[in-house]
Design a protein around this motif. Structure first.
Motif, PDB file in Angstrom:
ATOM      1  N   SER A  47       0.871  -1.036  -0.030  1.00  0.00           N
ATOM      2  CA  SER A  47       0.040  -0.165  -0.088  1.00  0.00           C
ATOM      3  C   SER A  47       0.702   1.388  -0.016  1.00  0.00           C
ATOM      4  O   SER A  47       1.879   1.302   0.748  1.00  0.00           O
ATOM      5  CB  SER A  47      -0.873  -0.042   1.198  1.00  0.00           C
ATOM      6  OG  SER A  47      -1.783  -0.933   1.243  1.00  0.00           O
ATOM      7  N   ILE A  48       0.446   2.305  -0.830  1.00  0.00           N
ATOM      8  CA  ILE A  48       1.005   3.578  -0.942  1.00  0.00           C
ATOM      9  C   ILE A  48       0.444   4.458   0.395  1.00  0.00           C
ATOM     10  O   ILE A  48      -0.488   4.610   0.331  1.00  0.00           O
ATOM     11  CB  ILE A  48       0.841   4.120  -2.137  1.00  0.00           C
ATOM     12  CG1 ILE A  48       1.783   3.269  -3.314  1.00  0.00           C
ATOM     13  CG2 ILE A  48       1.688   5.583  -2.401  1.00  0.00           C
ATOM     14  CD1 ILE A  48       1.692   3.864  -4.619  1.00  0.00           C
ATOM     15  N   THR A  49       1.501   4.726   1.108  1.00  0.00           N
ATOM     16  CA  THR A  49       0.960   5.636   2.246  1.00  0.00           C
ATOM     17  C   THR A  49       1.380   7.024   2.088  1.00  0.00           C
ATOM     18  O   THR A  49       0.715   8.020   2.764  1.00  0.00           O
ATOM     19  CB  THR A  49       1.504   4.999   3.597  1.00  0.00           C
ATOM     20  OG1 THR A  49       2.797   4.927   3.395  1.00  0.00           O
ATOM     21  CG2 THR A  49       0.876   3.785   3.766  1.00  0.00           C
ATOM     22  N   ASN A  50       2.458   7.584   1.279  1.00  0.00           N
ATOM     23  CA  ASN A  50       2.704   8.718   1.136  1.00  0.00           C
ATOM     24  C   ASN A  50       2.971   9.193  -0.031  1.00  0.00           C
ATOM     25  O   ASN A  50       3.332   8.335  -1.164  1.00  0.00           O
ATOM     26  CB  ASN A  50       4.263   9.037   2.011  1.00  0.00           C
ATOM     27  CG  ASN A  50       4.079   8.751   3.284  1.00  0.00           C
ATOM     28  OD1 ASN A  50       3.086   9.390   4.123  1.00  0.00           O
ATOM     29  ND2 ASN A  50       5.002   8.020   4.057  1.00  0.00           N
ATOM     30  N   TYR A  51       2.319  10.423  -0.336  1.00  0.00           N
ATOM     31  CA  TYR A  51       2.455  11.124  -2.013  1.00  0.00           C
ATOM     32  C   TYR A  51       3.046  12.583  -1.663  1.00  0.00           C
ATOM     33  O   TYR A  51       2.848  13.197  -0.746  1.00  0.00           O
ATOM     34  CB  TYR A  51       1.088  11.166  -2.582  1.00  0.00           C
ATOM     35  CG  TYR A  51       0.331   9.972  -2.457  1.00  0.00           C
ATOM     36  CD1 TYR A  51       0.269   9.445  -3.984  1.00  0.00           C
ATOM     37  CD2 TYR A  51      -0.309   9.240  -1.700  1.00  0.00           C
ATOM     38  CE1 TYR A  51      -0.364   8.116  -4.178  1.00  0.00           C
ATOM     39  CE2 TYR A  51      -0.868   8.361  -1.945  1.00  0.00           C
ATOM     40  CZ  TYR A  51      -0.806   7.774  -3.176  1.00  0.00           C
ATOM     41  OH  TYR A  51      -1.632   6.342  -3.257  1.00  0.00           O
ATOM     42  N   ARG A  52       3.970  12.682  -2.608  1.00  0.00           N
ATOM     43  CA  ARG A  52       4.574  14.142  -2.548  1.00  0.00           C
ATOM     44  C   ARG A  52       4.651  14.485  -3.985  1.00  0.00           C
ATOM     45  O   ARG A  52       5.320  14.062  -4.861  1.00  0.00           O
ATOM     46  CB  ARG A  52       5.980  14.119  -2.023  1.00  0.00           C
ATOM     47  CG  ARG A  52       6.766  15.339  -2.269  1.00  0.00           C
ATOM     48  CD  ARG A  52       6.110  16.553  -1.525  1.00  0.00           C
ATOM     49  NE  ARG A  52       6.063  16.467  -0.302  1.00  0.00           N
ATOM     50  CZ  ARG A  52       6.681  17.310   0.687  1.00  0.00           C
ATOM     51  NH1 ARG A  52       7.348  18.289   0.030  1.00  0.00           N
ATOM     52  NH2 ARG A  52       6.497  17.305   1.889  1.00  0.00           N
ATOM     53  N   TRP A  53       3.717  15.322  -4.273  1.00  0.00           N
ATOM     54  CA  TRP A  53       3.382  15.872  -5.802  1.00  0.00           C
ATOM     55  C   TRP A  53       4.100  17.369  -5.794  1.00  0.00           C
ATOM     56  O   TRP A  53       4.045  18.269  -4.651  1.00  0.00           O
ATOM     57  CB  TRP A  53       1.976  16.108  -6.134  1.00  0.00           C
ATOM     58  CG  TRP A  53       1.123  14.932  -5.929  1.00  0.00           C
ATOM     59  CD1 TRP A  53       0.403  14.435  -5.072  1.00  0.00           C
ATOM     60  CD2 TRP A  53       0.787  13.924  -7.076  1.00  0.00           C
ATOM     61  NE1 TRP A  53      -0.249  13.351  -5.617  1.00  0.00           N
ATOM     62  CE2 TRP A  53       0.005  12.925  -6.965  1.00  0.00           C
ATOM     63  CE3 TRP A  53       1.299  14.227  -8.578  1.00  0.00           C
ATOM     64  CZ2 TRP A  53      -0.550  12.113  -7.772  1.00  0.00           C
ATOM     65  CZ3 TRP A  53       0.763  13.315  -9.379  1.00  0.00           C
ATOM     66  CH2 TRP A  53       0.131  12.293  -8.958  1.00  0.00           C
TER      67      TRP A  53
END
Length: 176
Positions: A47-53
């Protein structure tokens, strides 16, 4: 392991190697001052838990699907860093291409006449790539400079929708 006295001991430990997430971004085509919704189209086993756009090195978002708009046409760099629940991370880059909408306008001749009235339309739209005309609310033409025969003055309306290359639109409607 073998000791000097000839004793041996075996120790086993099972471990799991996690996969690196594979983020994916398509080039995004958008219109000036219209909502842009960012979406990771990649895959990950964990599972992806962190996003940084990062948009244009100035807009930073830490949510899965940020929504924003850009007020000027241009090409903006876009990057995404994702991290899984087990701290495996990866990044990807792309671009956002922002178009300004065209300016829809036209002239027509004759401007007056008895029914039935054959009218020639001259498209004067600026920065347009394609067009859609709607006559009397239902008849459609995709010609740049169409002609249309109006049979009833009470429904004699012409609408022009002009589109940019990436489908930004502007429209104008006129009673003929």
């Amino acid at each position: 392991v073998k000791t000097m006295n000839g004793c041996t001991n075996v120790c086993e430990h099972q471990f799991f190697v996690h996969s690196v997430p594979l983020p994916k971004l398509d080039t995004i085509y958008a219109c000036v001052n219209h909502d842009i919704v960012l979406q990771n189209k990649g895959t990950s086993i964990d599972s992806i838990t962190n996003y940084r756009w990062n948009v244009a090195d100035s807009l930073l978002y830490d949510v899965e699907h940020p929504i924003f708009s850009l007020s000027s046409p241009g090409i903006y760099p876009l990057s995404l860093w994702v991290e899984t629940e087990v701290a495996c991370g990866n990044s990807v880059s792309s671009a956002i291409i922002v178009d300004k909408p065209p300016i829809a306008k036209f002239t027509f001749f004759p401007e007056k006449g008895a029914e039935p009235l054959l009218v020639t339309f001259t498209n004067k739209s600026e920065s347009a790539f394609s067009y859609k005309w709607i006559f009397e609310g239902t008849d459609v033409s995709y010609e740049e400079h169409p002609e249309y025969l109006f049979l009833d003055k009470t429904t004699s309306y012409a609408k022009l929708i002009s589109y940019s290359k990436h489908m930004c639109a502007d429209s104008v409607i006129v009673k003929v």
